[in-house]
Design an enzyme around this catalytic site. Structure first.
Site, PDB file in Angstrom:
ATOM      1  N   PRO A  61       0.577  -1.340  -0.097  1.00  0.00           N
ATOM      2  CA  PRO A  61      -0.092  -0.057   0.210  1.00  0.00           C
ATOM      3  C   PRO A  61       0.650   1.235   0.013  1.00  0.00           C
ATOM      4  CG  PRO A  61      -0.070  -0.953   2.205  1.00  0.00           C
ATOM      5  CD  PRO A  61       0.802  -1.972   1.319  1.00  0.00           C
ATOM      6  N   CYS A  62       2.242   1.125  -0.133  1.00  0.00           N
ATOM      7  CA  CYS A  62       3.070   2.415   0.383  1.00  0.00           C
ATOM      8  C   CYS A  62       2.596   3.468  -0.945  1.00  0.00           C
ATOM      9  CB  CYS A  62       4.363   2.022   0.029  1.00  0.00           C
ATOM     10  SG  CYS A  62       5.482   3.487   0.373  1.00  0.00           S
TER      11      CYS A  62
END
Length: 231
Positions: A180-181
């Site tokens: 999810p970065c």
């Protein structure tokens, strides 16, 4: 929502609201496709009691994803699935198909897709697993062969940080996930670039639909055109 000061993330309660909106809209405009369903789960220790009354994740299971070369094939019809709970989610198997992406001489592979809320990043995360018809999971080297070409290239460029394997936060089993970065940043840019997405305070309602229209492409999941046309 004031898009100018928004960081692109959402709260757990907003995730639940966006999930309900996605389920209803998908069912309405794509009744011929397998439905997303909300799986209710026991509240996790990190969840504040006031945040949301029902905790869980979105699920789309036992599907065969489309290959790029067959993206114009017609979608078949399938029965709707009822909402289930964490306790029995792994027990039932209701085979559903979006589009058969393999050629006749390849063994068919099935995908389970889950959208889970990440508390540290405050964004949704796509978890998935791939397996044969007998339930045997594919090794990652084999999964790569079934991913769209652009995903395989990203995997190579990102040195394996793009897709990682870790324990599913609710099922306690190893699943693959998209990291999810950076999700908050590109979601903010997405909404800033299209005024209609935030019109009349509807940003949260369409958040997951907009997010899935990009993230789903990684594994070959297509969003129904009608859903995107209504954003």
């Amino acid at each position: 929502m004031d898009i100018s000061s928004w960081d692109g993330t959402i709260s757990l309660a907003e995730f639940h609201a966006a999930a309900c909106a996605l389920v209803e809209k998908w069912k309405k405009v794509s009744s011929a496709s397998p439905p997303w369903s909300w799986v209710s789960c026991p509240k996790q220790p990190w969840v504040a009691s006031h945040e949301v009354s029902v905790e869980g994740y979105l699920s789309l299971e036992n599907i065969i994803l489309v290959s790029i070369k067959e993206e114009h094939d017609e979608l078949p019809s399938f029965p709707q699935k009822e909402e289930t709970s964490c306790s029995d989610k792994e027990e039932s198997i209701d085979i559903a198909t979006l589009v058969q992406g393999q050629s006749d001489h390849d063994e068919i592979c099935y995908y389970d897709l889950h959208i889970v809320y990440s508390a540290p990043y405050r964004v949704p995360v796509l978890y998935f697993r791939v397996y044969y018809s007998d339930g045997e999971p594919l090794q990652f080297e084999d999964i790569k062969k079934h991913l769209p070409a652009h995903s395989a290239k990203t995997l190579l460029d990102s040195k394996w940080t793009f897709i990682t394997q870790e324990e599913h936060p609710y099922l306690n089993r190893p699943w693959y996930k998209l990291h999810p970065c950076g999700t908050g940043e590109w979601m903010k840019l997405l909404f800033q670039g299209d005024v209609s997405l935030a019109r009349n305070g509807a940003a949260i309602e369409v958040y997951l639909i907009s997010w899935l229209s990009f993230v789903g492409q990684v594994v070959g999941l297509r969003i129904p055109y009608e859903m995107l046309n209504q954003l």
